[in-house]
Design a protein around this motif. Structure first.
Motif, PDB file in Angstrom:
ATOM      1  N   SER A 228     -10.366 -26.417  -6.293  1.00 33.64           N
ATOM      2  CA  SER A 228     -10.395 -24.960  -6.228  1.00 33.64           C
ATOM      3  C   SER A 228      -9.172 -24.363  -5.542  1.00 33.64           C
ATOM      4  O   SER A 228      -8.037 -24.757  -5.799  1.00 33.64           O
ATOM      5  CB  SER A 228     -11.700 -24.504  -5.559  1.00 33.64           C
ATOM      6  OG  SER A 228     -11.871 -23.126  -5.668  1.00 33.64           O
TER       7      SER A 228
ATOM      8  N   THR B 246      -6.297 -27.304 -10.413  1.00 35.58           N
ATOM      9  CA  THR B 246      -7.710 -27.433 -10.052  1.00 35.58           C
ATOM     10  C   THR B 246      -8.352 -28.490 -10.924  1.00 35.58           C
ATOM     11  O   THR B 246      -7.707 -29.110 -11.764  1.00 35.58           O
ATOM     12  CB  THR B 246      -8.434 -26.091 -10.229  1.00 35.58           C
ATOM     13  OG1 THR B 246      -8.331 -25.694 -11.596  1.00 35.58           O
ATOM     14  CG2 THR B 246      -7.813 -25.030  -9.342  1.00 35.58           C
TER      15      THR B 246
ATOM     16  N   LYS C  83     -14.696 -28.438  -6.568  1.00 42.65           N
ATOM     17  CA  LYS C  83     -15.600 -27.400  -6.086  1.00 42.65           C
ATOM     18  C   LYS C  83     -16.167 -26.672  -7.295  1.00 42.65           C
ATOM     19  O   LYS C  83     -15.432 -26.282  -8.194  1.00 42.65           O
ATOM     20  CB  LYS C  83     -14.871 -26.417  -5.173  1.00 42.65           C
ATOM     21  CG  LYS C  83     -14.662 -26.936  -3.764  1.00 42.65           C
ATOM     22  CD  LYS C  83     -14.059 -25.884  -2.854  1.00 42.65           C
ATOM     23  CE  LYS C  83     -13.906 -26.420  -1.432  1.00 42.65           C
ATOM     24  NZ  LYS C  83     -13.282 -25.426  -0.526  1.00 42.65           N
ATOM     25  N   LYS C  84     -17.473 -26.516  -7.279  1.00 41.29           N
ATOM     26  CA  LYS C  84     -18.151 -25.873  -8.399  1.00 41.29           C
ATOM     27  C   LYS C  84     -19.056 -24.765  -7.900  1.00 41.29           C
ATOM     28  O   LYS C  84     -19.601 -24.845  -6.800  1.00 41.29           O
ATOM     29  CB  LYS C  84     -18.978 -26.901  -9.184  1.00 41.29           C
ATOM     30  CG  LYS C  84     -18.167 -28.013  -9.803  1.00 41.29           C
ATOM     31  CD  LYS C  84     -19.040 -28.964 -10.589  1.00 41.29           C
ATOM     32  CE  LYS C  84     -19.616 -28.299 -11.822  1.00 41.29           C
ATOM     33  NZ  LYS C  84     -20.398 -29.247 -12.646  1.00 41.29           N
ATOM     34  N   MET C  85     -19.216 -23.755  -8.747  1.00 42.90           N
ATOM     35  CA  MET C  85     -20.161 -22.684  -8.460  1.00 42.90           C
ATOM     36  C   MET C  85     -21.467 -23.005  -9.181  1.00 42.90           C
ATOM     37  O   MET C  85     -21.498 -23.165 -10.409  1.00 42.90           O
ATOM     38  CB  MET C  85     -19.610 -21.345  -8.930  1.00 42.90           C
ATOM     39  CG  MET C  85     -18.303 -20.932  -8.271  1.00 42.90           C
ATOM     40  SD  MET C  85     -18.424 -20.773  -6.482  1.00 42.90           S
ATOM     41  CE  MET C  85     -19.458 -19.323  -6.348  1.00 42.90           C
TER      42      MET C  85
ATOM     43  N   ASN D 108     -24.669 -17.301  -6.706  1.00 40.95           N
ATOM     44  CA  ASN D 108     -23.926 -18.544  -6.843  1.00 40.95           C
ATOM     45  C   ASN D 108     -23.632 -19.127  -5.474  1.00 40.95           C
ATOM     46  O   ASN D 108     -23.432 -18.395  -4.502  1.00 40.95           O
ATOM     47  CB  ASN D 108     -22.607 -18.305  -7.583  1.00 40.95           C
ATOM     48  CG  ASN D 108     -22.805 -18.039  -9.059  1.00 40.95           C
ATOM     49  OD1 ASN D 108     -23.431 -18.834  -9.758  1.00 40.95           O
ATOM     50  ND2 ASN D 108     -22.277 -16.921  -9.544  1.00 40.95           N
ATOM     51  N   SER D 109     -23.592 -20.438  -5.411  1.00 44.06           N
ATOM     52  CA  SER D 109     -23.164 -21.109  -4.192  1.00 44.06           C
ATOM     53  C   SER D 109     -22.088 -22.120  -4.557  1.00 44.06           C
ATOM     54  O   SER D 109     -22.135 -22.753  -5.621  1.00 44.06           O
ATOM     55  CB  SER D 109     -24.345 -21.800  -3.509  1.00 44.06           C
ATOM     56  OG  SER D 109     -24.951 -22.731  -4.382  1.00 44.06           O
ATOM     57  N   GLU D 110     -21.104 -22.259  -3.699  1.00 42.48           N
ATOM     58  CA  GLU D 110     -19.986 -23.163  -3.950  1.00 42.48           C
ATOM     59  C   GLU D 110     -20.288 -24.519  -3.307  1.00 42.48           C
ATOM     60  O   GLU D 110     -20.600 -24.602  -2.127  1.00 42.48           O
ATOM     61  CB  GLU D 110     -18.698 -22.575  -3.368  1.00 42.48           C
ATOM     62  CG  GLU D 110     -17.439 -23.301  -3.804  1.00 42.48           C
ATOM     63  CD  GLU D 110     -16.177 -22.607  -3.305  1.00 42.48           C
ATOM     64  OE1 GLU D 110     -15.304 -22.297  -4.124  1.00 42.48           O
ATOM     65  OE2 GLU D 110     -16.082 -22.373  -2.093  1.00 42.48           O
TER      66      GLU D 110
ATOM     67  N   THR E 104     -22.532 -14.107  -3.076  1.00 33.17           N
ATOM     68  CA  THR E 104     -22.289 -15.543  -3.175  1.00 33.17           C
ATOM     69  C   THR E 104     -22.787 -16.245  -1.929  1.00 33.17           C
ATOM     70  O   THR E 104     -22.461 -15.845  -0.809  1.00 33.17           O
ATOM     71  CB  THR E 104     -20.782 -15.840  -3.364  1.00 33.17           C
ATOM     72  OG1 THR E 104     -20.316 -15.144  -4.521  1.00 33.17           O
ATOM     73  CG2 THR E 104     -20.546 -17.323  -3.549  1.00 33.17           C
TER      74      THR E 104
ATOM     75  N   SER F 280     -22.088 -18.809   0.218  1.00 29.14           N
ATOM     76  CA  SER F 280     -20.991 -19.697   0.589  1.00 29.14           C
ATOM     77  C   SER F 280     -20.723 -19.525   2.071  1.00 29.14           C
ATOM     78  O   SER F 280     -21.534 -18.966   2.810  1.00 29.14           O
ATOM     79  CB  SER F 280     -19.740 -19.374  -0.236  1.00 29.14           C
ATOM     80  OG  SER F 280     -19.343 -18.023  -0.046  1.00 29.14           O
TER      81      SER F 280
END
Length: 738
Positions: free
Chosen positions: A272, A328, A351-353, A362-364, A656, A658
């Motif tokens: 990311s 990335t 890193k993914k959402m 969404n969470s990273e 988000t 995060s």
């Protein structure tokens, strides 16, 4: 034809114009079967290169399989030539049938790769781009009535199915990069299974990697599988142990490679946004190296950014210059054009959402890459290069990428599938079915937005929403703006939120100056209104000083390309509203009535995204799932909070889960307007909280208490016969989940 144009035959011309490359004219003039013109010398030069590709060895096998089967799977890695050659062979197959069943389309998951491949294939076929070979990406179409081979993104082909559900315009469909497991590609693979039953003349080719072939064979049954042999991979060096400090290990390795003075550019795969930090460090460290080592130029590349191919193919300005591409985890397949890369550094993480349907956010997450990604990166530098893997060889990696349909908000997907059912297609046969909880949340959200009728099918307003290329909540807000006479302003908000962020990250030491410039656009009512201010200022500057608009953006730390994208999206949305005959109001931004109407329209779509400051210090309570959050520091309220204080009630565009746990794009609302716009059956489904009690009391004090005992009644936006939006009553005496 040749004699009528020149007055001479092939034999007469062959003595006058001998061909430098390829067959001589004495052997007979060869005409391009796609445009009827003689081949150029470049065609034969490229043909020689094409025949050296790995995929060329299976050409006869592929053509036989295509002639005798509806569905063919071809597996192989990047740099085998599958994405350029197989579409051409399919075009020849359709040409042999005189296109009576349609032309050829090839999907990609990345819009820049669509353009790159179309340009390359047009060159190889010796035709003009936009004529026999074309492409379609969001906001850009380069095709004509003569196009026989079209490249497009997978989401654009899905949207095309709304008007052509059985894809009768095509005789051959190629689904490339099926292993990327994007939502659109998975839906296409599911819907095509039904379409093949309806169209026995249709041919479908799926291009993927070996790790996904078993899943495809299990999904489609007994179908031909063609494997393309890959070239020998580069020398691979693995780390002896799991290195948690992979970031600085990768940077140290870059500097060590540069000190060896070995030729070749370097690709480093990070997770990311780390690429921006890596670029800054390498630029600083590069200036400290001795001049005899040559220049080291770090280049940040994001999947999907424009102009990627020129970056990869452009030769260095000096023999002593080395480029370090910082990329990335996504878009490894795009490196098929990178011939100068000799070193690959793979950190092995991404890193993914991931979408959480319970909190609609969404969470990273940080996780290892898949085995497919690891294998692909080892191929990128070619047999003479080196690949450094900063993880042990015995690391257990997942065989393939995780399907995005299991990790994304599928509300737009469900809306599309409901539209496909209306068009005559049956249920989508997913390779991996969506999570039941995510599916229930999507149906619930569409029900709240009045997009479904009592039978769970698309309502009239749901059909209109599916025509608009926006997320369902924003589409509903745009439709509601027809009723509240603020379409012009809502078009701008929708476009600005659909485009990339217009705010540039300032260089080191200029953060304060950037904040000061952005403050000039801030609107007291919130971030949605600030975006309108920025767009209007951009358009005004564009009209008055066209040649300096880019410098104006630079001076105010605004992204010119993002604003141009917003301008194109707004134009597309305007065309869509005109096509479905919805009214577009005249601009009236700045008046009190217009401000209130914009908030009403926003709440018509985003009433599920409301938060309240519970203690007056910026600790916001989200009503739908009882999470605590705060406003992002770059919000207009961040600059105003000390002077004017924070608003108690807000509507937000994005939340988000995060490290920063922030709401983005926030505007102030009144709870009275929220009560007015939110369907009451949604309100009564809110979990118990102090904030809900406050709203409950307001309902009673405003004389609306009679509705407490009539929870089945709700006001939802509908569509009248004239195309405008009106408030229509609808009863809900059923479960909100179909």
């Amino acid at each position: 034809l040749l004699k009528s144009l020149t007055g001479k035959t092939n034999g007469e011309l062959s003595d006058e114009f001998p061909r430098e490359d390829g067959p001589g004219f004495g052997d007979g003039l060869e005409l391009n079967q796609f445009d009827g013109l003689p081949f150029s010398s470049r065609y034969y030069k490229l043909l020689k290169e094409r025949k050296s590709l790995s995929v060329w060895k299976v050409r006869r096998e592929f053509e036989d399989a295509l002639a005798n089967n509806q569905l063919v799977v071809v597996c192989g890695t990047a740099k085998t030539g599958r994405s350029t050659q197989i579409p051409q062979w399919c075009a020849e197959f359709c040409l042999s049938a005189r296109y009576q069943h349609g032309m050829v389309v090839c999907t990609q998951t990345n819009k820049q790769q669509v353009v790159n491949l179309a340009l390359r294939v047009a060159d190889e076929m010796d035709v003009n781009i936009g004529h026999e070979v074309g492409y379609i990406i969001p906001l850009e179409t380069c095709c004509s009535a003569d196009t026989v081979l079209r490249y497009c993104t997978d989401d654009m082909l899905l949207r095309e199915m709304m008007s052509d559900p059985f894809l009768e315009h095509y005789g051959a469909i190629i689904i490339d990069q099926a292993h990327e497991r994007t939502v659109s590609t998975d839906i296409l693979l599911g819907l095509l299974k039904d379409i093949l039953l309806q169209r026995p003349e249709l041919r479908v080719v799926v291009l993927t990697v070996s790790s996904m072939t078993d899943k495809l064979l299990g999904h489609y049954g007994s179908i031909p599988l063609i494997s393309v042999e890959t070239s020998c991979p580069a020398e691979v060096v693995h780390s002896n142990s799991a290195n948690k400090d992979y970031f600085y290990s990768a940077l140290r390795l870059v500097l060590e490679i540069h000190r060896t003075k070995e030729d070749g550019d370097i690709v480093v795969f990070f997770a990311s946004a780390e690429v921006l930090c890596a670029q800054s460090i390498l630029q600083r460290e590069g200036t400290r190296l001795g001049g005899d080592l040559g220049e080291m130029v770090p280049v940040v590349l994001h999947a999907g950014q424009g102009g990627l191919l020129p970056f990869l193919t452009k030769q260095s300005g000096s023999k002593m210059s080395r480029r370090v591409f910082l990329s990335t985890q996504q878009g490894e397949d795009m490196w098929w054009a990178a011939e100068s890369v000799n070193f690959v550094i793979d950190t092995g993480v991404q890193k993914k959402m991931v979408y959480n349907p319970r909190v609609r956010a969404n969470s990273e997450i940080l996780q290892p890459i898949s085995q497919y990604q690891a294998d692909l990166r080892k191929q990128l530098s070619g047999p003479s290069g080196k690949c450094f893997c900063l993880y042990p060889v015995q690391n257990q990696l997942l065989a393939e990428n995780s399907p995005q349909i299991l990790e994304s908000n599928i509300t737009p997907t469900v809306l599309l599938l409901k539209r496909m059912e209306i068009a005559g297609l049956g249920q989508c046969d997913f390779i991996d079915r969506p999570d039941p909880e995510g599916l229930m949340q999507a149906l619930e959200e569409l029900d709240y937005l009045a997009a479904l009728d009592d039978d769970g099918n698309l309502s009239e307003i749901g059909i209109i929403m599916s025509e608009i290329p926006l997320e369902p909540q924003m589409a509903k807000a745009l439709l509601a703006s027809c009723e509240f006479d603020c379409v012009n302003e809502m078009l701008t908000i929708a476009a600005m939120l659909s485009a990339p962020s217009c705010f540039l990250k300032p260089p080191a030491g200029m953060t304060h100056e950037a904040i000061h410039c952005h403050r000039k656009f801030q609107h007291p009512e919130g971030d949605h209104f600030t975006l309108i201010n920025i767009y209007n200022a951009f358009k005004q500057n564009q009209r008055e000083q066209y040649f300096s608009v880019e410098k104006w953006c630079q001076d105010y730390f605004l992204d010119h390309s993002a604003l141009k994208t917003a301008e194109a999206i707004r134009s597309e949305l305007t065309d869509t509203l005109n096509r479905i005959e919805l009214p577009i109001s005249d601009p009236s931004f700045g008046t009190k009535t217009n401000t209130l109407n914009i908030k009403r329209a926003l709440l018509a779509g985003f009433f599920m995204q409301i938060a309240r400051d519970v203690d007056g210090s910026g600790n916001y309570f989200i009503l739908t799932h009882k999470h605590m959050t705060h406003i992002h520091p770059l919000s207009s309220y961040g600059a105003q909070s000390q002077k004017l204080g924070l608003p108690e009630w807000v509507v937000f565009h994005e939340y988000t889960l995060s490290e920063n746990n922030c709401m983005r794009t926030v505007s102030e609302i009144s709870p009275q307007v929220f009560i007015q716009m939110a369907p009451l059956y949604y309100f009564y489904n809110l979990p118990s909280s102090e904030s809900k009690d406050i709203l409950q009391d307001m309902l009673g004090s405003n004389g609306s208490g009679k509705f407490k005992d009539e929870k089945q009644k709700a006001a939802v936006a509908g569509s009248d016969s004239s195309g405008g939006c009106v408030v229509m009553p609808q009863t809900y005496d059923r479960c909100v989940i179909q």
